[in-house]
Design a protein around this motif. Structure first.
Motif, short mmCIF file in Angstrom:
data_model
loop_
_atom_site.label_atom_id
_atom_site.label_comp_id
_atom_site.label_asym_id
_atom_site.label_seq_id
_atom_site.Cartn_x
_atom_site.Cartn_y
_atom_site.Cartn_z
N THR A 199 60.18 -42.09 -7.09
CA THR A 199 58.86 -41.80 -7.62
C THR A 199 58.46 -40.37 -7.28
O THR A 199 59.12 -39.70 -6.48
CB THR A 199 57.81 -42.77 -7.03
N CYS A 200 57.38 -39.95 -7.83
CA CYS A 200 56.90 -38.59 -7.62
C CYS A 200 56.53 -38.37 -6.15
O CYS A 200 56.84 -37.33 -5.57
CB CYS A 200 55.69 -38.35 -8.52
N ARG A 201 55.87 -39.36 -5.52
CA ARG A 201 55.48 -39.22 -4.11
C ARG A 201 56.70 -39.06 -3.21
O ARG A 201 56.69 -38.27 -2.27
CB ARG A 201 54.67 -40.43 -3.66
N ARG A 202 57.73 -39.81 -3.49
CA ARG A 202 58.95 -39.70 -2.67
C ARG A 202 59.59 -38.33 -2.83
O ARG A 202 60.09 -37.76 -1.86
CB ARG A 202 59.94 -40.80 -3.05
N MET A 203 59.60 -37.83 -4.03
CA MET A 203 60.19 -36.51 -4.27
C MET A 203 59.39 -35.42 -3.58
O MET A 203 59.95 -34.49 -3.01
CB MET A 203 60.31 -36.23 -5.77
N VAL A 204 58.06 -35.53 -3.61
CA VAL A 204 57.22 -34.56 -2.92
C VAL A 204 57.47 -34.64 -1.41
O VAL A 204 57.57 -33.61 -0.74
CB VAL A 204 55.72 -34.78 -3.26
N ALA A 205 57.60 -35.85 -0.88
CA ALA A 205 57.88 -36.02 0.55
C ALA A 205 59.22 -35.38 0.91
O ALA A 205 59.33 -34.70 1.94
CB ALA A 205 57.86 -37.49 0.93
N LEU A 206 60.23 -35.57 0.07
CA LEU A 206 61.54 -34.95 0.32
C LEU A 206 61.44 -33.43 0.28
O LEU A 206 62.04 -32.74 1.12
CB LEU A 206 62.57 -35.44 -0.70
N LEU A 207 60.69 -32.91 -0.67
CA LEU A 207 60.50 -31.47 -0.77
C LEU A 207 59.78 -30.93 0.46
O LEU A 207 60.19 -29.92 1.04
CB LEU A 207 59.71 -31.12 -2.04
N LEU A 208 58.73 -31.63 0.88
CA LEU A 208 58.01 -31.20 2.08
C LEU A 208 58.90 -31.22 3.32
O LEU A 208 58.86 -30.30 4.14
CB LEU A 208 56.78 -32.08 2.31
N LYS A 209 59.72 -32.26 3.46
CA LYS A 209 60.63 -32.33 4.61
C LYS A 209 61.60 -31.16 4.59
O LYS A 209 61.89 -30.57 5.64
CB LYS A 209 61.41 -33.64 4.60
N ASP A 210 62.10 -30.81 3.41
CA ASP A 210 63.01 -29.68 3.31
C ASP A 210 62.30 -28.37 3.67
O ASP A 210 62.86 -27.54 4.39
CB ASP A 210 63.59 -29.61 1.90
N LEU A 211 61.07 -28.20 3.19
CA LEU A 211 60.32 -27.00 3.53
C LEU A 211 60.00 -26.94 5.03
O LEU A 211 60.10 -25.88 5.65
CB LEU A 211 59.02 -26.93 2.72
N LEU A 212 59.63 -28.08 5.60
CA LEU A 212 59.33 -28.13 7.03
C LEU A 212 60.56 -27.81 7.87
O LEU A 212 60.44 -27.19 8.94
CB LEU A 212 58.77 -29.50 7.42
N ALA A 213 61.72 -28.22 7.40
CA ALA A 213 62.96 -27.94 8.13
C ALA A 213 63.24 -26.43 8.20
O ALA A 213 63.91 -25.97 9.11
CB ALA A 213 64.13 -28.66 7.48
N ARG A 214 62.69 -25.69 7.26
CA ARG A 214 62.92 -24.25 7.21
C ARG A 214 61.87 -23.45 7.98
O ARG A 214 62.02 -22.25 8.14
CB ARG A 214 62.94 -23.78 5.76
N CYS A 215 60.80 -24.12 8.39
CA CYS A 215 59.70 -23.43 9.06
C CYS A 215 60.02 -23.18 10.53
O CYS A 215 60.53 -24.06 11.21
CB CYS A 215 58.43 -24.29 9.01
N PRO A 216 59.65 -22.00 11.00
CA PRO A 216 59.76 -21.77 12.44
C PRO A 216 58.70 -22.60 13.18
O PRO A 216 57.71 -23.04 12.60
CB PRO A 216 59.47 -20.27 12.60
#
Length: 127
Positions: free
Chosen positions: A1-18
């Motif tokens: 679903t859209c919510r799951r995809m947004v959550a995956l995207l956020l996790k990927d972005l958070l993984a890149r954050c210092p």
């Protein structure tokens, strides 16, 4: 679903954050969770749950901020705010799932017990 995809995207972005940016994001989400706007409090619960999932065992450094924030947020929910209570409990579950031993040695179990207060257990909800 859209919510799951947004959550995956956020996790990927958070993984890149210092760490400094993660701490800033944590502070913003905690401010949202303590605010007066129900929509921001629900968004904060979602974001904090995603942050905990992404951090995994590293989320231990967040526990002393998250458990009190979740407990306070749950205490202020009303019967009309069942969605908010639900999302806070889901974020709490993610925290405990990521760090199952975190509650035992340090006495945090008593603090976390507030998450399952009688008021929450008796909370009327549609599920």
């Amino acid at each position: 679903t859209c919510r799951r995809m947004v959550a995956l995207l956020l996790k990927d972005l958070l993984a890149r954050c210092p760490r400094k940016q993660l701490d800033t994001l944590l502070d913003v989400a905690l401010a949202w969770s303590a605010g007066d706007e129900p929509t921001l409090r629900r968004a904060a619960a979602h974001l904090l749950g995603i942050l905990v999932e992404q951090q995994g065992a590293s989320a231990e450094r967040l526990v002393d901020k998250l458990i009190p924030a979740f407990t306070k947020a749950l205490a202020r929910t009303t019967r009309a705010d069942w969605e908010e209570a639900y999302h806070i409990l889901v974020a709490s579950d993610k925290l405990i799932a990521a760090l199952p031993k975190v509650l035992h040695p340090t006495g945090r179990a008593e603090q976390a017990a507030g998450l399952l207060s009688p008021a929450i257990l008796a909370h009327k909800h549609p599920w």
